[in-house]
Motif scaffolding. Sequence first.
Motif, PDB file in Angstrom:
ATOM      1  N   PHE A 215       0.830  -1.195   0.000  1.00 30.03           N
ATOM      2  CA  PHE A 215       0.000   0.000   0.000  1.00 30.03           C
ATOM      3  C   PHE A 215       0.871   1.254   0.000  1.00 30.03           C
ATOM      4  CE2 PHE A 215      -2.052   3.362   2.517  1.00 30.03           C
ATOM      5  CZ  PHE A 215      -3.133   3.621   1.695  1.00 30.03           C
ATOM      6  N   LEU A 216       1.963   1.223   0.748  1.00 30.64           N
ATOM      7  CA  LEU A 216       2.856   2.385   0.819  1.00 30.64           C
ATOM      8  C   LEU A 216       3.786   2.465  -0.388  1.00 30.64           C
ATOM      9  CD1 LEU A 216       3.769   2.345   4.619  1.00 30.64           C
ATOM     10  CD2 LEU A 216       2.288   3.959   3.433  1.00 30.64           C
ATOM     11  N   GLY A 228      -2.882  -5.496  -1.230  1.00 30.57           N
ATOM     12  CA  GLY A 228      -2.484  -4.193  -0.696  1.00 30.57           C
ATOM     13  C   GLY A 228      -2.242  -3.197  -1.822  1.00 30.57           C
ATOM     14  N   ILE A 231      -5.455  -1.954  -3.303  1.00 32.29           N
ATOM     15  CA  ILE A 231      -6.057  -0.883  -2.496  1.00 32.29           C
ATOM     16  C   ILE A 231      -5.329   0.434  -2.766  1.00 32.29           C
ATOM     17  CG2 ILE A 231      -6.507  -0.081  -0.138  1.00 32.29           C
ATOM     18  CD1 ILE A 231      -6.753  -3.017   0.695  1.00 32.29           C
ATOM     19  N   LYS A 235      -7.020   3.799  -4.432  1.00 28.63           N
ATOM     20  CA  LYS A 235      -7.203   4.910  -3.490  1.00 28.63           C
ATOM     21  C   LYS A 235      -7.636   6.206  -4.176  1.00 28.63           C
ATOM     22  CE  LYS A 235      -3.647   6.540  -1.613  1.00 28.63           C
ATOM     23  NZ  LYS A 235      -2.735   7.459  -1.011  1.00 28.63           N
ATOM     24  N   MET A 238     -11.402   6.084  -4.919  1.00 24.78           N
ATOM     25  CA  MET A 238     -12.308   5.540  -3.907  1.00 24.78           C
ATOM     26  C   MET A 238     -13.482   6.454  -3.582  1.00 24.78           C
ATOM     27  SD  MET A 238     -10.268   5.874  -0.339  1.00 24.78           S
ATOM     28  CE  MET A 238     -10.153   7.438   0.519  1.00 24.78           C
ATOM     29  N   PHE A 239     -13.349   7.762  -3.827  1.00 20.42           N
ATOM     30  CA  PHE A 239     -14.448   8.664  -3.491  1.00 20.42           C
ATOM     31  C   PHE A 239     -15.643   8.472  -4.415  1.00 20.42           C
ATOM     32  CE2 PHE A 239     -11.006  11.300  -1.499  1.00 20.42           C
ATOM     33  CZ  PHE A 239     -11.421  11.018  -0.205  1.00 20.42           C
ATOM     34  N   PRO A 242     -16.210   3.523  -4.398  1.00 22.60           N
ATOM     35  CA  PRO A 242     -15.666   2.912  -3.175  1.00 22.60           C
ATOM     36  C   PRO A 242     -15.379   1.418  -3.306  1.00 22.60           C
ATOM     37  CG  PRO A 242     -17.625   4.223  -2.677  1.00 22.60           C
ATOM     38  CD  PRO A 242     -17.520   4.151  -4.160  1.00 22.60           C
ATOM     39  N   ILE A 245     -11.732  -0.115  -3.385  1.00 20.83           N
ATOM     40  CA  ILE A 245     -10.945  -0.472  -2.190  1.00 20.83           C
ATOM     41  C   ILE A 245     -11.699  -1.468  -1.308  1.00 20.83           C
ATOM     42  CG2 ILE A 245      -9.685   1.728  -2.196  1.00 20.83           C
ATOM     43  CD1 ILE A 245     -11.360   2.193   0.517  1.00 20.83           C
ATOM     44  N   MET A 246     -13.032  -1.517  -1.442  1.00 17.30           N
ATOM     45  CA  MET A 246     -13.790  -2.443  -0.592  1.00 17.30           C
ATOM     46  C   MET A 246     -13.494  -3.897  -0.948  1.00 17.30           C
ATOM     47  SD  MET A 246     -15.147  -0.452   1.473  1.00 17.30           S
ATOM     48  CE  MET A 246     -16.091  -1.585   2.457  1.00 17.30           C
ATOM     49  N   GLY A 249     -10.006  -5.026   0.124  1.00 16.64           N
ATOM     50  CA  GLY A 249      -9.926  -4.843   1.578  1.00 16.64           C
ATOM     51  C   GLY A 249     -10.691  -5.927   2.318  1.00 16.64           C
ATOM     52  N   ILE A 250     -11.904  -6.226   1.828  1.00 16.43           N
ATOM     53  CA  ILE A 250     -12.700  -7.273   2.481  1.00 16.43           C
ATOM     54  C   ILE A 250     -12.010  -8.630   2.315  1.00 16.43           C
ATOM     55  CG2 ILE A 250     -14.892  -8.541   2.352  1.00 16.43           C
ATOM     56  CD1 ILE A 250     -16.240  -5.822   1.751  1.00 16.43           C
TER      57      ILE A 250
ATOM     58  N   TRP B 145      -6.576   0.126   5.500  1.00 13.47           N
ATOM     59  CA  TRP B 145      -7.869  -0.030   4.842  1.00 13.47           C
ATOM     60  C   TRP B 145      -8.994   0.519   5.717  1.00 13.47           C
ATOM     61  CZ3 TRP B 145     -11.990  -3.710   5.812  1.00 13.47           C
ATOM     62  CH2 TRP B 145     -12.984  -3.711   4.805  1.00 13.47           C
ATOM     63  N   LEU B 156     -16.588  11.562   4.190  1.00 10.84           N
ATOM     64  CA  LEU B 156     -17.204  12.001   2.938  1.00 10.84           C
ATOM     65  C   LEU B 156     -18.722  11.882   2.960  1.00 10.84           C
ATOM     66  CD1 LEU B 156     -16.043  12.874   0.057  1.00 10.84           C
ATOM     67  CD2 LEU B 156     -16.834  10.614  -0.648  1.00 10.84           C
ATOM     68  N   TRP B 262       8.635   8.107   5.728  1.00 10.08           N
ATOM     69  CA  TRP B 262       8.131   7.539   4.461  1.00 10.08           C
ATOM     70  C   TRP B 262       8.670   8.342   3.276  1.00 10.08           C
ATOM     71  CZ3 TRP B 262       2.863   8.552   1.891  1.00 10.08           C
ATOM     72  CH2 TRP B 262       2.656   7.646   0.853  1.00 10.08           C
TER      73      TRP B 262
END
Lengths: 276, 305
Positions: A215-216, A228, A231, A235, A238-239, A242, A245-246, A249-250, B145, B156, B262
């Motif tokens: 993720f990083l 990861g 996701i 990112k 995601m707005f 969604p 990422i769901m 992630g799930i 997450w 949001l 980071w």
Amino acid sequence: MSLRHIAFGLGVLIVGVVLVAGVLAPYIAPHDPFAQDLMQRMIPPEWMDGGSALHPFGTDQLGRDYLSRLLYGARISLLIGTLAVVTSGLIGITLGILGGYFGGRVDDVVMFAITCRLSIPLILVALTVVAFVGSSLTVVVLTLGLLLWDRFAVVARTTTMQVRTLDYIAAAQAAGASRLHILSREVLPNILSHLVVVATLEMALAILLEAALSFLGLGVPPPLPSWGLMIAEGKDYMFFSPWVIMIPGIALFVLVLGINLLGDGLRDMLGAGRRP
Amino acid sequence: MLQFLLRRALLAVLVCLTVLVVSFVLTRLSGDLAISIAGPNATAEDIATIRQNYGLDRPLVVQFLDWAAHAARGDLGSSYLYHAPVAGLIADRLPITLTLGLSGLAIALLVAIPLGILSAMHEGTVIDRGIGLVALIGQAMPSFWLGLVLIIVVGLKLQWLPISGVDTWEGYIMPAIVLAFSAIPALMRLTRAGMIDALASDYIRTARAKGLRTARIVLKHALRNAAMPVVSVAAVQLGFMLGGSIVIEAVFALHGVGYLAWESISKNDFPVVQAVVLFLAIVYIGLTLAADMMNAVLDPRLRSA
């Protein structure tokens, strides 16, 4: 059927399903997980408006089939989890048994190594190693393996100390068995149930850490379909969508929960948590 | 007692020295640092200049001793990205990480201790199992997450809290909750185990025989004895949380020490990287040392150990 059995059964089921999905990914994935189709970007999953049966879980920002990437991603999580646990288990169990059995100076050195390992910030060091050595599956596995051995060592050490004074060890010593024989044939099998429980905990942790590193941006390199990484790539979207990422992630949450349920059930069955 | 404290302090110093070596070696893993710093478009001259300016042309042992000698005096070197002393960079960002870590720990304790007590009082029942399951779920939640999901839902959709930054104190709420998640299961299990032991002990039986109320027995007598290991593990967890906040800081764009690390890792700013690793390790060593010493003072049984 008590709650305990249901929880363990659920753990077995989850890990089993993910394992089968990962192993059979090449046969059951509807598409090539790397194939991009820029005309088919960000298609929502089938059950949402605008979804299509062609891509049951939709497509990502490069038009790659999300379900196929998810299935192949199971391989990466399980592979990294297993290999990291094998590596860290070898290191931790060896150190722990040596310290617990021999005591004295040997134990001092082992305890010192554990203390040093614990004081090193885990994620930060893992990120640094991957960044400076270069990101690849091998580097991630080795980094996690070299960092996650502390709990193996702690548990192996304490349980070895309890076993060391028992009669069958004394009998083996009296029979003239070599130290290697006593450690590997007499001590190890008798502390193994505790170590199996630790292995599940560490596997769950390794999978979560791989996801966090990816993720990083310093874990498994793209275009590999790590959950990861999925996701991280989702990112930015995601707005509005969604689900990008769901879904991964799930998947991640459910797999880790399954491994933890499995470990918890094993702890109860093997009595590993209750022995003095 | 004095001997115990001295031995414990000596151990801490030895661990510090080991971490000093580790943090130096870590940043040398790339092989030639000058090439990584210079970037892909650099000429051989650029690389040579960088090598000389940062003292990278000296033997590794000399570089290490020089760095260690300066670090021991509090001089952690200069960032080549910010052209500023690293110690100052860390100090500027420390309040954010510290606020995050301490509020995360506070939330974790506020959730974990009552749940642990409840679980212990109802050992083996559905309540106990249920709380154990909640802990397992918390443990399985990938923190980054969870942070993103909270940003979408609380930030949001509901618009209750800001989605990034810490211009107001509300900005800390979501990251602190996410950070707390990682520490809750361990603290809860420990409280539970300690309380079960304490509740089964003779002095609790005496208290019960005296006819004291359950609430008084649990909170006054049992909790006091169960609290000690929780305090030392809380110190350890705070250390882990400060080190692990790098992920949370990245998700919520909080410019704390983790974010600095980071950024520096991605940009090969090695003086900052080795300094932050060293700094976080020393904070952890200090926290565990303080917890051990406090335990030794509080619990007479430990003094002779």
